[in-house]
Each structure stands twice: as structure tokens, then as C-alpha cells.
Design a protein around this motif. Sequence first.
Motif, PDB file in Angstrom:
ATOM      1  N   VAL A   1      41.655 -33.206   5.139  1.00  0.00           N
ATOM      2  CA  VAL A   1      42.697 -34.223   5.272  1.00  0.00           C
ATOM      3  C   VAL A   1      44.027 -33.623   5.760  1.00  0.00           C
ATOM      4  CG1 VAL A   1      44.061 -35.920   3.985  1.00  0.00           C
ATOM      5  CG2 VAL A   1      41.602 -35.746   3.599  1.00  0.00           C
ATOM      6  N   PRO A   2      44.482 -32.489   5.184  1.00  0.00           N
ATOM      7  CA  PRO A   2      45.738 -31.908   5.684  1.00  0.00           C
ATOM      8  C   PRO A   2      45.640 -31.502   7.154  1.00  0.00           C
ATOM      9  CG  PRO A   2      45.192 -30.962   3.566  1.00  0.00           C
ATOM     10  CD  PRO A   2      44.014 -31.784   3.982  1.00  0.00           C
ATOM     11  N   GLU A   3      44.449 -31.128   7.614  1.00  0.00           N
ATOM     12  CA  GLU A   3      44.266 -30.763   9.011  1.00  0.00           C
ATOM     13  C   GLU A   3      44.596 -31.963   9.908  1.00  0.00           C
ATOM     14  OE1 GLU A   3      40.364 -29.276   9.747  1.00  0.00           O
ATOM     15  OE2 GLU A   3      41.075 -27.880  11.258  1.00  0.00           O
ATOM     16  N   PHE A   4      44.116 -33.132   9.522  1.00  0.00           N
ATOM     17  CA  PHE A   4      44.436 -34.338  10.286  1.00  0.00           C
ATOM     18  C   PHE A   4      45.944 -34.575  10.274  1.00  0.00           C
ATOM     19  CE2 PHE A   4      45.488 -38.854  10.346  1.00  0.00           C
ATOM     20  CZ  PHE A   4      44.941 -39.227  11.566  1.00  0.00           C
ATOM     21  N   ILE A   5      46.542 -34.506   9.075  1.00  0.00           N
ATOM     22  CA  ILE A   5      47.981 -34.781   8.973  1.00  0.00           C
ATOM     23  C   ILE A   5      48.786 -33.778   9.784  1.00  0.00           C
ATOM     24  CG2 ILE A   5      49.925 -34.846   7.336  1.00  0.00           C
ATOM     25  CD1 ILE A   5      47.999 -36.101   5.318  1.00  0.00           C
ATOM     26  N   GLY A   6      48.395 -32.478   9.733  1.00  0.00           N
ATOM     27  CA  GLY A   6      49.104 -31.456  10.482  1.00  0.00           C
ATOM     28  C   GLY A   6      49.028 -31.680  11.993  1.00  0.00           C
ATOM     29  N   ASP A   7      47.838 -32.068  12.497  1.00  0.00           N
ATOM     30  CA  ASP A   7      47.685 -32.287  13.933  1.00  0.00           C
ATOM     31  C   ASP A   7      48.349 -33.581  14.384  1.00  0.00           C
ATOM     32  OD1 ASP A   7      46.273 -30.003  13.892  1.00  0.00           O
ATOM     33  OD2 ASP A   7      44.406 -30.817  14.709  1.00  0.00           O
ATOM     34  N   ARG A   8      48.133 -34.633  13.630  1.00  0.00           N
ATOM     35  CA  ARG A   8      48.667 -35.942  14.016  1.00  0.00           C
ATOM     36  C   ARG A   8      50.203 -35.925  14.014  1.00  0.00           C
ATOM     37  NH1 ARG A   8      51.477 -39.372  14.908  1.00  0.00           N
ATOM     38  NH2 ARG A   8      51.318 -41.642  14.683  1.00  0.00           N
ATOM     39  N   TYR A   9      50.769 -35.199  13.058  1.00  0.00           N
ATOM     40  CA  TYR A   9      52.232 -35.168  12.972  1.00  0.00           C
ATOM     41  C   TYR A   9      52.796 -33.863  13.536  1.00  0.00           C
ATOM     42  CZ  TYR A   9      51.579 -39.394  10.295  1.00  0.00           C
ATOM     43  OH  TYR A   9      51.217 -40.667   9.922  1.00  0.00           O
ATOM     44  N   TYR A  10      51.947 -33.160  14.340  1.00  0.00           N
ATOM     45  CA  TYR A  10      52.372 -31.960  15.082  1.00  0.00           C
ATOM     46  C   TYR A  10      53.330 -31.085  14.276  1.00  0.00           C
ATOM     47  CZ  TYR A  10      55.836 -35.569  16.194  1.00  0.00           C
ATOM     48  OH  TYR A  10      56.726 -36.597  16.077  1.00  0.00           O
ATOM     49  N   SER A  11      52.921 -30.757  13.042  1.00  0.00           N
ATOM     50  CA  SER A  11      53.859 -30.061  12.165  1.00  0.00           C
ATOM     51  C   SER A  11      53.124 -29.291  11.074  1.00  0.00           C
ATOM     52  CB  SER A  11      54.787 -31.087  11.506  1.00  0.00           C
ATOM     53  OG  SER A  11      55.370 -30.552  10.347  1.00  0.00           O
ATOM     54  N   ARG A  12      53.423 -27.999  10.979  1.00  0.00           N
ATOM     55  CA  ARG A  12      52.872 -27.213   9.880  1.00  0.00           C
ATOM     56  C   ARG A  12      53.470 -27.629   8.556  1.00  0.00           C
ATOM     57  NH1 ARG A  12      52.373 -21.028  11.825  1.00  0.00           N
ATOM     58  NH2 ARG A  12      53.581 -20.742   9.935  1.00  0.00           N
TER      59      ARG A  12
ATOM     60  N   THR B   1      41.974 -44.738  -4.625  1.00  0.00           N
ATOM     61  CA  THR B   1      40.586 -44.464  -4.234  1.00  0.00           C
ATOM     62  C   THR B   1      40.528 -44.057  -2.768  1.00  0.00           C
ATOM     63  OG1 THR B   1      39.825 -46.134  -5.780  1.00  0.00           O
ATOM     64  CG2 THR B   1      38.278 -45.444  -4.093  1.00  0.00           C
ATOM     65  N   ALA B   2      41.237 -44.827  -1.926  1.00  0.00           N
ATOM     66  CA  ALA B   2      41.193 -44.562  -0.491  1.00  0.00           C
ATOM     67  C   ALA B   2      42.016 -43.332  -0.117  1.00  0.00           C
ATOM     68  CB  ALA B   2      41.689 -45.784   0.274  1.00  0.00           C
ATOM     69  N   GLY B   3      42.785 -42.787  -1.073  1.00  0.00           N
ATOM     70  CA  GLY B   3      43.608 -41.625  -0.752  1.00  0.00           C
ATOM     71  C   GLY B   3      43.146 -40.343  -1.425  1.00  0.00           C
ATOM     72  N   LEU B   4      42.086 -40.430  -2.246  1.00  0.00           N
ATOM     73  CA  LEU B   4      41.641 -39.217  -2.933  1.00  0.00           C
ATOM     74  C   LEU B   4      40.838 -38.332  -1.985  1.00  0.00           C
ATOM     75  CD1 LEU B   4      40.664 -40.279  -6.548  1.00  0.00           C
ATOM     76  CD2 LEU B   4      42.405 -38.646  -5.882  1.00  0.00           C
ATOM     77  N   PRO B   5      41.286 -37.090  -1.788  1.00  0.00           N
ATOM     78  CA  PRO B   5      40.699 -36.243  -0.747  1.00  0.00           C
ATOM     79  C   PRO B   5      39.212 -35.968  -0.920  1.00  0.00           C
ATOM     80  CG  PRO B   5      42.219 -35.016  -2.154  1.00  0.00           C
ATOM     81  CD  PRO B   5      42.402 -36.446  -2.476  1.00  0.00           C
ATOM     82  N   HIS B   6      38.737 -35.856  -2.176  1.00  0.00           N
ATOM     83  CA  HIS B   6      37.314 -35.514  -2.310  1.00  0.00           C
ATOM     84  C   HIS B   6      36.424 -36.672  -1.878  1.00  0.00           C
ATOM     85  CE1 HIS B   6      37.766 -37.653  -6.097  1.00  0.00           C
ATOM     86  NE2 HIS B   6      36.477 -37.636  -6.271  1.00  0.00           N
ATOM     87  N   VAL B   7      36.977 -37.891  -1.880  1.00  0.00           N
ATOM     88  CA  VAL B   7      36.218 -39.028  -1.360  1.00  0.00           C
ATOM     89  C   VAL B   7      36.318 -39.068   0.165  1.00  0.00           C
ATOM     90  CG1 VAL B   7      35.982 -41.531  -1.379  1.00  0.00           C
ATOM     91  CG2 VAL B   7      36.564 -40.329  -3.470  1.00  0.00           C
ATOM     92  N   ILE B   8      37.530 -38.851   0.698  1.00  0.00           N
ATOM     93  CA  ILE B   8      37.719 -38.935   2.144  1.00  0.00           C
ATOM     94  C   ILE B   8      36.875 -37.892   2.880  1.00  0.00           C
ATOM     95  CG2 ILE B   8      39.400 -38.785   4.014  1.00  0.00           C
ATOM     96  CD1 ILE B   8      41.526 -39.720   2.091  1.00  0.00           C
ATOM     97  N   ILE B   9      36.817 -36.637   2.357  1.00  0.00           N
ATOM     98  CA  ILE B   9      36.099 -35.596   3.118  1.00  0.00           C
ATOM     99  C   ILE B   9      34.613 -35.900   3.236  1.00  0.00           C
ATOM    100  CG2 ILE B   9      37.689 -33.667   2.807  1.00  0.00           C
ATOM    101  CD1 ILE B   9      35.969 -32.583   0.621  1.00  0.00           C
TER     102      ILE B   9
END
Lengths: 84, 594
Positions: free
Chosen positions: B103-114, B260-268
Motif C-alpha cells: 500500500v505505501p508503494e502505491f501512495i509513494g508513486d501516486r503522490y510522487y513523494s518519499r 475495513t477498506a483501509g486495513l493493509p492486510h486486507v488490501i494486500i
Amino acid sequence: MNKTAEQYWKANIRLVSILLVIWFACSFLFGIILVEPLNTIKIGGVGLGFWFAQNGSIYTFLVLIYVYTKRMNALDVEFDVHED
Amino acid sequence: MDLQTLTYLVVGFTFALYIGIAFWARAGTTGEFYAAGRGVHPVANGMATAADWMSAASFISMAGLIAFNGYGASVFLMGWTGGYVLLALLLAPYLRKFGKFTVPEFIGDRYYSRTARIVAVICLILASVTYVIGQMKGIGVAFSRFLETDYDTGLFIGMGIVFIYAVMGGMKGITYTQIAQYCVLIFAYTVPAVFVSLNITGNPIPQLGIGSAMADGSGTFMLDKLDQVVTDLGFKEYTTQVMGSKLNMFVYTLSLMIGTAGLPHVIIRFFTVPKVKDARSSAGWALVFIAILYTTAPAVGSMARLNLMNTIQVGEVGSVEGNIEIANVPQWMLNWEKTGLLQWEDKNGDGRIQYYNDKNAEFVAKAEAWGWKGNEMTKVDRDIMVLANPEIAKLPNWVIALVVAGGLAAALSTAAGLLLAIASSISHDLLKGVFMPDISEKNELMAGRIAMAGAIGLAGYFGLHPPDFAAGTVAIAFGLAASSIFPVLMMGIFYKKMNRAGAIWGMISGIGVTMLYVFQHKGIMFVPGTSFLGDMGPNWFLGISPNAFGAVGALVNFTVAAMVSKVTAPPPDHIQHLVEDIRVPKGAGAASDH
């Protein structure tokens, strides 16, 4: 974004909006806000509002995801954006 | 065969099965470790997601909450299922199309920011670690009670088992183990429910039994009978009692759904399927498997309550013979009395037990006239209802042993999924993504396993020294996920103009508001005595309980992000093209081959 991709996205948003209205209605509206008036209607020994809150909303959620999957897969083909 | 031997056998057999599967499916590459090589069929993935999702809280606690909160507990039923609609419609297919591991990988790429990626990692770790601590505690309690050891030994055995199969197998091992665990836990949940429903209403399907008439020939509906039995003893009417207020129920339900929709272990989970199409249907299959348990739970809860009331109030309320004699209490009550989770005290010295609501002033006046001197069931722990249910209903020993194995399966599968989410965010997002971009695949895999072992150790430490976590854990885990992760993911897909500054400030303000509210009422890091406003209804903002505050945090996140993005520079063109690209399924296969 070209014309078809734009239309595809619009069709997607329309579908998702309709489904989310139903999502809200079956849980928050029928299960919480309107629970008292709906409870005057009985199915078997259960008030309708109580039933929506504890069982009916879950069945509706299942139907919503099923309809979404069916419709989106059809849209993918219609707009030729489906996977190979 | 006695119950203890049978329990050892059933639990031992299921564990051998899980470890065998983990060994057979052990991960060799980072792709297999994080996303099971994206080779998992949607039905199998749905089943694994369901096991991952349904923790000890769903399996053990939820029916007990329903039994004692009646209609009010609907927030858990709707909240923990409705989130899957949001996942399927708003997140899963797009994140799969994006084709990365975390999930952080998506956020990092989408928001072009480490920075955005690091903020996301922190939010994710906070949510997952608090959640896994609760699971470790559940594992410790379950192991110690049924292997008849002390709590610490139980916890160590549980940690060892999680360590073996989660660390070795990675996502691939976990996915296949969870399929086995789902089968065990759903069988264990529904079998006693069918027996109990058949006993009480004559209808073997619990979902229909709850709306059926009593099997005693009176023609009274089961729920009407239950309402009457509980109100006769001064308790609130089962089918209408609310939790807090209706506003609180509304916000509570929304928090659990967004959480529920934001819990990372479900999203991955949705990164592990072969195609975008499969991500959509995977969420549907997950909900099918979850719904089997969740639609059974209302029947389990209501019937367990009815059985409990009838066990103690054997006859007419107010008559001397109406209450059970202490010398005659059934064996299951004596068994649970040993654990300290069920206690009674003969306050009026009549040799019988009176179980009623002594907080209800009107009813207390009546009770005093009968010579009752206070509620004599001094402790009825809600969490024992599912485990005690088969004993209360006098079901055979193998059913009881099965329920034990089911409870352990539920706790273990969730702990493993959470640990994987933590490990991947540390090894993949922090090490490879930020600090050591040149790390080899082999070393990254090793770092993931070390991170997982470290997380087990940390969770075990908090499990040994629980800082009064029980209710707070669930509250903060869902609140944190709802207020930080979900809004930025959703805006990243549906709002092309959302930019770096908006996302970062949105996450920080959302999670900040939620933590502040939880801590001010429950104590800083849940340490009692440091709460500066007190955990009391009158101090709650609009009567919203801290457990329900995640939805408000999410609203703050959305608002702040929208405002900040309006006054700062829009995202660069290539990011806007990236968003356009993830919106269409075509080309997903290529994106994942890296």
C-alpha cells in the motif's frame, strides 16, 4: 484521455454511484435511521428494520458486488479495455 | 474419550495440517513472499481473505456482543461486511492494475513523494501492530485455557507456531494455510449453531431459525420470547436496545466500514490475484465466505442469551422456585467458574441464583419485595458465549473440541496476515524503497523475515504485559486505518488533481485527530490515569464513542486534503497519466512482471 476512455470512466462512475446509493439505503437508512417504522412490518418473527440491520444488509452487499463485477466486466469488453 | 484428550487430538491435527501446508508452499522469491506470485485463484483468494479478516474478535467475541447488546451490536455486523463493498467498488481493481506489492508503494508513486510513502508506512505499522497485539493476547488466552497451561506458556507456544509458518511461508504459505483455517473455523462455527437452532426452534438453518417460532409448541416467536424473558428481569428489550445513540451507531458503522477498506492486510490480498477482473470478484468471494459466519452470528447470539437466561431463571419470575438452586447448577457453569470468567455470589443467602438488572431502579423495587438483594451473577464475561454455547446446549464433546480448534484458527490466521503486512512495509517500503534501494532480492527476503520475527517478538512482549488493550486495540486499529489510509487511496484513484501536499497533510491530520480523541478519553497509549477528559459518555463529542471516531478522522482527512490541494501546485502530467492508466484494466499483466 481519449473519447472512449472518458466514456468508460463516466459509465463506471455512474454504476458505482447507483450501487453506493443502494449500499447506503440497505444499511444506514433501513438498518439505523428508519429502523423503528420498518420494525412495524414483520417477516416471520423478525421486524424488517432489525432484519436489515442484522441479516438483510449483508445479503444486499453480496448482490451489489456481484452486479458490479458482472457490469464492469461487460463494460471492459464494450469499451475494449479488457485484459487479454 | 474425555474432552481434554479429544481437544488435544483435534487441535494437534489441525496444527500439523497448517505447518505441513506452510512447508509445502514455502516462498522462494520476493514475489511469492509478498504476493504469492500473483497465482492465486479468486475463490481461493476470497477464502483466504475471509480467514485473514475473521479474527478471534469475529469468531469468539462478536456473538457475545450480539447476545448482550441485541440490536445495538448490528454496528459490527454491518460495519465488518459493508467495507467489502467499498473495497470492491473503489479500491481493489485499481490497486491490482497498479501492480505493486504494498500500500505505501502505491501512495509513494501516486503522490510522487518519499515523504508520503514514509507517512503511509508509519500509519500502516501503527494500525497493524495495535491490531496484532490484540490477536497475540487472544492466542495466549485460547492456548492456555485449552492446553491447561498458564497464560505465558500458552502465549509462547502460540508465538512459536505463528513464527514457523508465517516466517517460512510468506504470502504463499499464509494464503494456503488460511484456506485450511477457513474450513476449520467455519465448520466449527456453523455446526453448533445448527444444533442450537434445531433445539430451540426446530429449524436447522440458523438464519431462518432467528425468525421462527419456539419449538415448545407455544407458537411464540423466538425473538418475542427473548424480548419478554429479558424485560421480565429488568434488562433492555433485545430487539430495540441501541448502542449509545442512533448517531453513535451510524458513525460507528461507518468507521468500521471505512476501516475495513483501509486495513493493509486486507488490501494486500488483492495484489495476489492474476487479473483486474479477479480483484473485483475476489472481494465478492471474500464477502460470501465472511457472510456465512456473519449471518449465522445473530442466531448464535440471540439463542445463547435465551439459553443463558433460561438456565438461571428456570421458573416464574418472583416465585421462590423460579431461580436455580446453587447446588444444582449445570456442569458447564462449574467449568467456566474455574476460569474466573463466570462468577456468582449468593447475596441474599437463599441458596438460589437471581440474575437480573440491578441498575434498573423500577425493577429493583420489585426485586426487593421478593427478597432479592442484588444481581447474583456477578460476572458473565461476554467472550465465553461462543465457546460455552455447545456446552450450554449439551452438544457432544467433539463439537466442543472443534470450536476450540476454530477459535485458534481464527486468531492464528489473522495474526499471520497482519505480520506479513508489517514485514513487507518494513523490508520493501522502508529498506528497499527508501534507505537501501540497491538491496538484493535475497537480502530483502531475509530482511522481511527478520522484520516479521521482530514484530512477533514485540507483539509477544505486549501480549505478556498487556497495557489494558482489549477494547482500545480494536478502536485504534480501525480508527487509524479509516482516518489515514482509505481516504488517500480513494482520492488517488478518483481525484486526478489530488497532489503530494494534500495527501500528506490529509493523512497526518486524519490520524492526528483520531489519535487525539482516542487518547484523550482512553489515556495516552491507553495508560489509565493519563486521559485528560475521562472515558465517560457526557464528555464525548456529540455522544460519539472513541471506538467510533475513525469516520470523523476520515472526514477531516478528506477535507484537509481537498483544501490543501486547491492552494498548492497540481500533480505533474506524468502522474495524471498514471491515474488515467490505472483506471482501465488493459495491460495489467505487463505491469506485474517486474
